[in-house]
Design a protein around this motif. Sequence first.
Motif, short mmCIF file in Angstrom:
data_model
loop_
_atom_site.label_atom_id
_atom_site.label_comp_id
_atom_site.label_asym_id
_atom_site.label_seq_id
_atom_site.Cartn_x
_atom_site.Cartn_y
_atom_site.Cartn_z
N LEU A 369 0.84 -1.20 0.00
CA LEU A 369 0.00 0.00 0.00
C LEU A 369 0.87 1.25 0.00
CD1 LEU A 369 -2.57 -1.36 2.61
CD2 LEU A 369 -2.75 -1.40 0.12
N SER A 370 0.45 2.26 0.75
CA SER A 370 1.23 3.49 0.86
C SER A 370 2.62 3.17 1.37
CB SER A 370 0.53 4.46 1.80
OG SER A 370 1.44 5.44 2.28
N ILE A 371 3.59 3.93 0.93
CA ILE A 371 4.97 3.67 1.32
C ILE A 371 5.16 3.89 2.82
CG2 ILE A 371 5.92 5.98 0.98
CD1 ILE A 371 7.44 2.61 -0.18
N HIS A 373 2.94 2.80 4.99
CA HIS A 373 2.29 1.65 5.62
C HIS A 373 3.38 0.69 6.09
CE1 HIS A 373 0.36 -2.46 4.94
NE2 HIS A 373 -0.31 -1.97 5.96
N GLY A 374 3.32 0.30 7.38
CA GLY A 374 4.41 -0.46 8.00
C GLY A 374 4.84 -1.69 7.22
N PRO A 375 3.94 -2.65 6.93
CA PRO A 375 4.35 -3.84 6.17
C PRO A 375 4.88 -3.52 4.78
CG PRO A 375 2.27 -4.23 7.30
CD PRO A 375 2.56 -2.77 7.45
N THR A 376 4.33 -2.48 4.14
CA THR A 376 4.83 -2.08 2.81
C THR A 376 6.24 -1.52 2.91
OG1 THR A 376 2.57 -1.60 2.09
CG2 THR A 376 4.37 -0.65 0.79
N LYS A 377 6.45 -0.63 3.88
CA LYS A 377 7.79 -0.05 4.08
C LYS A 377 8.81 -1.17 4.35
CE LYS A 377 8.36 3.79 6.42
NZ LYS A 377 9.21 4.66 5.57
N LEU A 378 8.40 -2.14 5.16
CA LEU A 378 9.30 -3.26 5.48
C LEU A 378 9.67 -4.03 4.22
CD1 LEU A 378 10.55 -4.96 7.88
CD2 LEU A 378 8.53 -6.41 7.64
N ALA A 379 8.65 -4.35 3.39
CA ALA A 379 8.90 -5.13 2.17
C ALA A 379 9.80 -4.36 1.21
CB ALA A 379 7.58 -5.48 1.50
N VAL A 380 9.55 -3.07 1.04
CA VAL A 380 10.36 -2.24 0.13
C VAL A 380 11.82 -2.22 0.59
CG1 VAL A 380 10.76 0.13 -0.65
CG2 VAL A 380 8.46 -0.82 -0.71
N GLN A 381 12.01 -2.02 1.89
CA GLN A 381 13.38 -1.98 2.40
C GLN A 381 14.09 -3.31 2.19
OE1 GLN A 381 13.27 -0.65 6.45
NE2 GLN A 381 12.50 1.38 5.94
N GLN A 424 -1.87 1.98 -6.04
CA GLN A 424 -0.71 2.70 -5.52
C GLN A 424 0.55 2.47 -6.35
OE1 GLN A 424 -0.82 4.64 -2.46
NE2 GLN A 424 -2.99 4.39 -2.91
N GLN A 425 0.42 1.81 -7.51
CA GLN A 425 1.64 1.38 -8.21
C GLN A 425 2.50 2.54 -8.70
OE1 GLN A 425 0.88 -0.68 -12.03
NE2 GLN A 425 -1.29 -0.39 -11.58
N LEU A 426 1.90 3.67 -9.02
CA LEU A 426 2.69 4.83 -9.45
C LEU A 426 3.55 5.37 -8.30
CD1 LEU A 426 0.15 6.80 -11.70
CD2 LEU A 426 2.05 5.34 -12.42
N TYR A 427 3.07 5.18 -7.05
CA TYR A 427 3.83 5.63 -5.89
C TYR A 427 4.89 4.61 -5.49
CZ TYR A 427 -0.11 8.84 -5.59
OH TYR A 427 -1.05 9.79 -5.88
N HIS A 431 10.24 4.22 -5.31
CA HIS A 431 10.88 3.72 -4.09
C HIS A 431 11.54 2.36 -4.27
CE1 HIS A 431 9.14 6.93 -1.60
NE2 HIS A 431 8.05 6.77 -2.32
N LEU A 432 11.41 1.78 -5.45
CA LEU A 432 11.95 0.45 -5.69
C LEU A 432 13.19 0.50 -6.58
CD1 LEU A 432 8.63 -1.53 -6.35
CD2 LEU A 432 10.20 -1.87 -4.41
N HIS A 433 14.07 -0.45 -6.38
CA HIS A 433 15.23 -0.61 -7.25
C HIS A 433 14.73 -0.76 -8.69
CE1 HIS A 433 18.76 -2.44 -9.11
NE2 HIS A 433 19.47 -2.11 -8.03
N THR A 434 15.45 -0.17 -9.62
CA THR A 434 15.00 -0.11 -11.02
C THR A 434 14.83 -1.49 -11.65
OG1 THR A 434 17.29 0.20 -11.74
CG2 THR A 434 15.94 2.19 -11.41
#
Length: 732
Positions: A369-371, A373-381, A424-427, A431-434
Amino acid sequence: MRKILINLFSESLTVEDFEYFTNTLPIKFEVFNYQFAARDMFPDIVEAIIKDILPAREIAKTRIILQTNVVDLGHFGAKFYSELLDGVIIVAKNSELLTNAQKNFLTMDSQNNVDFMLDILQADSTNLRLHKVYMHQQHQVDNRYLTFLFNQRLLNDISPIEDFRLVEKKKLRHNLQFVSKGNFVETHFSLANKKLIPLKKSDAQDKIFYIQTAFGMYQFIHAIMSTSESDFTKRSFLFTLFEHAKTKGKADEVLRYILAYLDIAELPLVSFANYNTFCMLLRDQSVLKRQYTFLKKHFDRLHPSQVHALITNSLFYKTAHNQPTYDGMIADQLLLMGKINQFWRKEITLPKEQKRVPYRIAVVVGQFLSIEHGPTKLAVQYVNELKMHYPKADIKIFVEDLFTYSPNELGWLMAYTIKSSSTQQLYHRPHLHTEIDVYYSNCTLERTQRIQQDVQAIVDFQPSIIYKIGSSYNVVTDLLYPYFPIVSQSISGEEACQFVDVFTSGYPESQIQQFYDETNIADQEYISHTTKIEQPQKAVIKNRIMYGLTDSDFVMITVGTKLEAEITKAFVEQLIKVLDTDMDSKWLIVGTQYHSIINNSYQKYVDEKRILFIEYEEHLFDLYHICDIYVNPPRFGEGISGALAMWAKLPIITTDPTAAVSLYTGEENCIELTLFSQEILTLKSNREYYEQKANDMQNRITTNHFFEQTTNDLQQIFNRAIKKFEERTYKI
C-alpha cells in the motif's frame, strides 16, 4: 377460573400451525380457533368473538388470551382491549397486516379503520394493563412483522414467549379514552371509571433510542438486517444500538439472545459472520473460538473462498478489537487451510513439472500500500537492500492483496477490506530498485480465475525460491508448495503453516519455539535473522508552533493504525498520571482523530489541548524531532514506527518483550505497564538519565541493525529451505 385461548389466524397459516404453537405454551387453555382472510377482519373482531364465546357476566372472571398472526391486530388488541384481554401472543410466521388488507378496499370505512388502528398503536403501554405482547419464533421472525415493529416503534412492547405471564391485575376497571387527532376514542365494555391514555409523539426521534429492553434491542437488530438500507446505514444504526445497550446495562441480555440465534443449525455463513461480529461489539471474548468451531463443523456445506475470506478477515478481530485467541486455534487454522488447499487443487491447473532458475526470488507480499504503511515499508526496504547486497539476485514482487477480496466473497457488514494495491503502483515505482518489477493480483476477478492467474504468474517467473513477507494465509503459495522451496517471514513473528519450509523473522528462536511448544505445533522450522530498518532522511522542517506546542512542553508521542484497540484503559491511565503530575506534559496521538476511552472519560485533556490527535502524518520522522519520548502501547505490531523514533534519538517506553518494537529496543528495555508513568516522569526530571536512554536507543538502531548481515542471514535461510525442498521432493 376458566382460561380461554382465542386463536385468530389468517389464511396464510393452517390449523396445524396454530396447534403447534398452542402446544408450546407454558399454560393449558380452552382453545377456540377462528380463521378468516385478513381482508374480512375488522378492528373490533376480537370483541365480537369474545361476546360470541362468553356471556358478559363471565368476562371479568375469565382469563382470555389472543393468539394471532395478524400482527397489527394483535398489537392493537393489546392496547385498545387492554382491560378485556389477559394477554396477547404473536405468531411471527407468515404474518399479515390488517391495515394493509383494509387499504386495498379504498372505502371511507376501510381508511377510517386503518387510521384508527394506527393511532391506537401509538398508545403508551406503561399506562395500560397489558405492558407486553409475547412472540413466538423469536429467531426466525419474518420481515413483514419486523418492518411493522420498526416503523410503528413497537419493538419495546414485545417479549419472548418464554417470558409469558398472565396479567394479575383485575380487568374491566376502566373505560379507556384514547386521544386521536384531537378527539376522544373510548372503549365501551365497562361501567368503571374513565382512564385517559395519551398517544406517543410521532416526532423524528432517532428510531434507536425508543428501545429500552434487551428483547426490543435484539429484535431491532433483526429489523435492521432485514431492511434494504445501505450497509453504511445499517452499520451506523447497529453501532449506535450496541453503545445504547451498553449504556442501558443491557449488553449481556442482548448478547444472550444473539448467542441463542447463533446456535441455530445450518445458519448461512454470512448470517453467522454478521451476528458473531455483533457479539464482538458487545464485548464478548469468544468470537474467534466460535468462528473456528462453526467453520470446522460446517466446512462441507460452505464455499472455501468464503471460509478463507472469513479466516483472513478475522485477523482484524485481534488487532482492532482485542479478541483473545484460544488453545487449539493454530491447529484449527492449519486444519481449515489444509481443506481449502485440497479444494483448490481440484479447481486450479498446476504444472506437471516446474523449472527453477537459480538466484531468481519471488517475493510474495500480503499487502503493498502506501509507502508509509508499515508492512509495505518493510517489504520495500528488504527487497531493495537484498538487491543491493546480493546483486546477482533477480527479484520480482508478487502482491497477494490479502485484504482486497474478489467479488461476492464478503457479504457481512463488519468485513474489513482495503483498496487494491494496484491503485498505488505509481507511488511504488520511485521507491523500488529499477530492476525490481511488481505483479499485482487482479482483485476484480472471481476467486478461481484470480488464483489461476496468480499461480501462472509465479510459475512463468520460474523462481528458485518463494520468499513470503506478511502473507500468512496465501492459497497461491500453498498450492505451489510441491514445486518451490518456500520461506515465510511473518510480521508478528509467530506463524504456522504446513506449506512452508522455513519460517523467519527478527524474533529470537527461543521465543518462537516456546510458541510452537505451547500450541502443540510440530514440524515447523524457524530461523531468526538480523533485522534492519533503513536510515530515514529528513524531508521537511517542523516546529512546535505548528502543533500548538511550546519549547517548555514535554511531548510524548504514540503512533499507530489500530489505536482504538491498542490503546487500553490501563495504558491511558498511566499517561493521565503523567499529565496530572506534570503540567508541562503533552501527549500526541498520531493515527486517529478519536479514541473512545480518551474522548468519553478524559475529554477535558483534549479540550485543554494537552492530548492532541493527529489523524495522519506524512513526515513522521520529522515530527519525532519535536517530541521528547515515544510511548508504545501493549501490542504486537508497529515496530517500524518505534524504530524510526530510535533513529530520531527518542527514548522508547514499551512493555511487551514479544512486541515488534522490542526487536529494536531489546528485551532489557521493556518495563511493566504499571511503571510507565514513573519512568516517563524520571526521564522528564533527570536530564542525564534522559540523555543516556536517548543515546542508547540511537546506538542500538545504528549499530545492531545493518542489512549486509540481514542479507547473509537470508541467504543461509534460503539455502536451508532449498535443501528441505530437495529432501521432500526426492521422497515423493
